[in-house]
Motif scaffolding. Structure first.
Motif, PDB file in Angstrom:
ATOM      1  N   ARG A 238      66.495  -4.286  30.207  1.00 49.46           N
ATOM      2  CA  ARG A 238      65.220  -3.580  30.068  1.00 49.46           C
ATOM      3  C   ARG A 238      65.072  -2.373  30.988  1.00 49.46           C
ATOM      4  N   ASP A 239      65.662  -2.422  32.150  1.00 47.83           N
ATOM      5  CA  ASP A 239      65.439  -1.390  33.156  1.00 47.83           C
ATOM      6  C   ASP A 239      66.629  -0.447  33.259  1.00 47.83           C
ATOM      7  N   SER A 240      66.330   0.824  33.513  1.00 39.39           N
ATOM      8  CA  SER A 240      67.393   1.827  33.613  1.00 39.39           C
ATOM      9  C   SER A 240      66.926   2.994  34.478  1.00 39.39           C
ATOM     10  N   LEU A 241      67.893   3.813  34.868  1.00 37.09           N
ATOM     11  CA  LEU A 241      67.637   5.054  35.591  1.00 37.09           C
ATOM     12  C   LEU A 241      68.064   6.213  34.711  1.00 37.09           C
ATOM     13  N   ARG A 242      67.243   7.260  34.706  1.00 38.89           N
ATOM     14  CA  ARG A 242      67.478   8.373  33.778  1.00 38.89           C
ATOM     15  C   ARG A 242      67.477   9.700  34.521  1.00 38.89           C
ATOM     16  N   LEU A 243      68.388  10.585  34.094  1.00 37.67           N
ATOM     17  CA  LEU A 243      68.504  11.939  34.652  1.00 37.67           C
ATOM     18  C   LEU A 243      68.462  12.948  33.510  1.00 37.67           C
ATOM     19  N   ASP A 244      67.645  14.004  33.662  1.00 34.99           N
ATOM     20  CA  ASP A 244      67.501  15.018  32.608  1.00 34.99           C
ATOM     21  C   ASP A 244      67.594  16.425  33.179  1.00 34.99           C
ATOM     22  N   PHE A 245      68.229  17.292  32.389  1.00 39.63           N
ATOM     23  CA  PHE A 245      68.240  18.740  32.633  1.00 39.63           C
ATOM     24  C   PHE A 245      67.582  19.394  31.423  1.00 39.63           C
ATOM     25  N   THR A 246      66.468  20.117  31.636  1.00 41.15           N
ATOM     26  CA  THR A 246      65.704  20.658  30.512  1.00 41.15           C
ATOM     27  C   THR A 246      65.326  22.109  30.794  1.00 41.15           C
ATOM     28  N   ARG A 247      65.464  22.909  29.768  1.00 41.73           N
ATOM     29  CA  ARG A 247      65.000  24.300  29.846  1.00 41.73           C
ATOM     30  C   ARG A 247      63.738  24.444  29.008  1.00 41.73           C
ATOM     31  N   TYR A 248      62.698  24.997  29.651  1.00 33.97           N
ATOM     32  CA  TYR A 248      61.432  25.265  28.981  1.00 33.97           C
ATOM     33  C   TYR A 248      61.293  26.777  28.851  1.00 33.97           C
ATOM     34  N   ASP A 249      61.339  27.262  27.630  1.00 34.72           N
ATOM     35  CA  ASP A 249      61.116  28.691  27.403  1.00 34.72           C
ATOM     36  C   ASP A 249      59.622  28.987  27.580  1.00 34.72           C
ATOM     37  N   VAL A 250      59.324  29.949  28.456  1.00 32.71           N
ATOM     38  CA  VAL A 250      57.927  30.270  28.766  1.00 32.71           C
ATOM     39  C   VAL A 250      57.624  31.659  28.228  1.00 32.71           C
ATOM     40  N   GLU A 251      56.630  31.730  27.382  1.00 34.92           N
ATOM     41  CA  GLU A 251      56.250  32.999  26.761  1.00 34.92           C
ATOM     42  C   GLU A 251      55.909  34.047  27.816  1.00 34.92           C
ATOM     43  N   GLU A 252      56.574  35.187  27.751  1.00 32.48           N
ATOM     44  CA  GLU A 252      56.360  36.365  28.607  1.00 32.48           C
ATOM     45  C   GLU A 252      56.811  36.172  30.057  1.00 32.48           C
ATOM     46  N   LEU A 253      57.205  34.963  30.418  1.00 36.26           N
ATOM     47  CA  LEU A 253      57.578  34.723  31.811  1.00 36.26           C
ATOM     48  C   LEU A 253      59.034  34.281  31.982  1.00 36.26           C
ATOM     49  N   GLY A 254      59.776  34.220  30.909  1.00 32.33           N
ATOM     50  CA  GLY A 254      61.174  33.806  31.017  1.00 32.33           C
ATOM     51  C   GLY A 254      61.347  32.335  30.680  1.00 32.33           C
ATOM     52  N   SER A 255      61.864  31.572  31.628  1.00 25.30           N
ATOM     53  CA  SER A 255      62.122  30.147  31.378  1.00 25.30           C
ATOM     54  C   SER A 255      62.069  29.372  32.690  1.00 25.30           C
ATOM     55  N   LEU A 256      61.887  28.073  32.538  1.00 24.36           N
ATOM     56  CA  LEU A 256      61.928  27.133  33.659  1.00 24.36           C
ATOM     57  C   LEU A 256      63.094  26.186  33.438  1.00 24.36           C
ATOM     58  N   ASP A 257      63.986  26.110  34.403  1.00 27.60           N
ATOM     59  CA  ASP A 257      65.130  25.195  34.329  1.00 27.60           C
ATOM     60  C   ASP A 257      64.818  23.979  35.198  1.00 27.60           C
ATOM     61  N   SER A 258      64.488  22.902  34.542  1.00 32.49           N
ATOM     62  CA  SER A 258      63.952  21.731  35.228  1.00 32.49           C
ATOM     63  C   SER A 258      65.004  20.630  35.386  1.00 32.49           C
ATOM     64  N   VAL A 259      64.884  19.904  36.486  1.00 32.02           N
ATOM     65  CA  VAL A 259      65.696  18.702  36.729  1.00 32.02           C
ATOM     66  C   VAL A 259      64.724  17.562  37.022  1.00 32.02           C
ATOM     67  N   SER A 260      64.934  16.414  36.359  1.00 31.91           N
ATOM     68  CA  SER A 260      64.039  15.278  36.577  1.00 31.91           C
ATOM     69  C   SER A 260      64.831  13.979  36.687  1.00 31.91           C
ATOM     70  N   VAL A 261      64.292  13.077  37.486  1.00 28.75           N
ATOM     71  CA  VAL A 261      64.865  11.738  37.674  1.00 28.75           C
ATOM     72  C   VAL A 261      63.744  10.734  37.443  1.00 28.75           C
ATOM     73  N   ALA A 262      64.051   9.650  36.703  1.00 24.07           N
ATOM     74  CA  ALA A 262      62.982   8.714  36.361  1.00 24.07           C
ATOM     75  C   ALA A 262      63.513   7.291  36.263  1.00 24.07           C
ATOM     76  N   TYR A 263      62.599   6.366  36.443  1.00 20.26           N
ATOM     77  CA  TYR A 263      62.848   4.947  36.151  1.00 20.26           C
ATOM     78  C   TYR A 263      62.329   4.689  34.737  1.00 20.26           C
ATOM     79  N   ALA A 264      63.134   3.994  33.924  1.00 20.51           N
ATOM     80  CA  ALA A 264      62.764   3.755  32.532  1.00 20.51           C
ATOM     81  C   ALA A 264      62.663   2.248  32.296  1.00 20.51           C
ATOM     82  N   ARG A 265      61.726   1.880  31.424  1.00 27.82           N
ATOM     83  CA  ARG A 265      61.505   0.466  31.080  1.00 27.82           C
ATOM     84  C   ARG A 265      61.379   0.336  29.573  1.00 27.82           C
ATOM     85  N   LYS A 266      62.177  -0.551  28.981  1.00 26.36           N
ATOM     86  CA  LYS A 266      62.127  -0.799  27.536  1.00 26.36           C
ATOM     87  C   LYS A 266      61.118  -1.907  27.240  1.00 26.36           C
ATOM     88  N   PHE A 267      60.441  -1.764  26.087  1.00 24.84           N
ATOM     89  CA  PHE A 267      59.447  -2.764  25.680  1.00 24.84           C
ATOM     90  C   PHE A 267      59.821  -3.358  24.332  1.00 24.84           C
TER      91      PHE A 267
END
Length: 267
Positions: A238-267
């Motif tokens: 049920r439990d896991s650790l998750r890592l993500d790399f995400t790019r958010y294109d932002v109108e008129e401002l370029g982009s945000l290159d995000s890194v996130s770490v999370a605890y995940a739980r399955k139901f």
């Protein structure tokens, strides 16, 4: 002569009586092989009257010898007893591996993938070139195949400051919401990778300070496409650790290159 008339019937009756007693002593179980002995199909039954049979003759007897019906008597217990386990050579090598391969000889039942719902809670760095950090949560649904969907929301807990020609600008994120389609592929029992693509809306919070005077900058919200890749490590079912790399294109401002770490739980 008178005595002979009385003695002759008495002798005959006594002989038949003895014969009948002898017959009863041997008639406990007729010899139909060991089947009779094992199953009690033929119990001791006195046959009356005894003189109707040749039991009066000394040549007639019933024994318990298991000679009737040949070899079936020796194996009667196998015919009517509990099922016997086949020998290792009865059906080839598969019988020898019966327990290891499962009751049908097709190996162990695999752990099939199933659909599930999940949630995550973690931290995000909104852009690798800034000091904006926040808290982020997700809820999602993963099908039994590779396709899934998830919704994401976050808010910043810090802001990024920059000084240019005496003007100090602080920028933070009021909120960010996004929806994604997810493709997830397990690599092993413990590890899986995923790719996702979707759309986001980000509300910025910015202000500028000049000579001690602070002015709110009306940046407002920006939207655009969002896409990225990630991986997940299962701690248990049920439990896991998750890592993500995400790019958010932002109108008129370029982009945000995000890194996130999370605890995940399955139901």
């Amino acid at each position: 002569m008178r005595y002979i008339k009385f003695l002759l019937p008495a002798v005959l009756l006594s002989g038949c009586s003895l014969g009948s007693h002898g017959f009863d002593n041997h008639a406990k179980a007729p010899s139909y092989g060991q089947q009779g002995a094992h199953h009690g199909a033929y119990q001791s039954t006195p046959y009356q009257p005894a003189c109707e049979y040749s039991g009066c003759e000394s040549g007639y007897s019933v024994s318990n010898a298991p000679t009737v019906y040949g070899g079936n008597a020796a194996h009667a217990g196998h015919q009517y007893g509990a099922p016997q386990t086949p020998s290792a050579n009865a059906y080839g090598g598969q019988v020898a591996h019966h327990n290891a391969r499962g009751p049908h000889g097709y190996g162990q039942v695999p752990n099939l993938r199933r659909a599930y719902k999940y949630g995550t809670l973690g931290a995000t760095m909104y852009d690798v070139d800034s000091d904006i950090f926040g808290i982020q949560g997700r809820v999602g649904y993963q099908s039994a195949g590779v396709f899934g969907v998830e919704a994401e929301a976050s808010t910043s807990l810090s802001s990024d400051s920059e000084d240019v020609l005496g003007v100090t600008t602080k920028t933070g994120i009021d909120y960010q919401v996004a929806g994604f389609a997810v493709l997830r592929q397990p690599i092993s029992e413990k590890f899986s990778i995923h790719a996702r693509g979707g759309y986001h809306v980000t509300e910025f919070d910015s202000e500028a300070t000049t000579a001690g005077v602070t002015t709110d900058l009306d940046v407002g919200n920006r939207d655009g496409f969002a896409y990225g890749v990630g991986g997940e490590y299962n701690l248990n079912r049920r439990d896991s650790l998750r890592l993500d790399f995400t790019r958010y294109d932002v109108e008129e401002l370029g982009s945000l290159d995000s890194v996130s770490v999370a605890y995940a739980r399955k139901f």
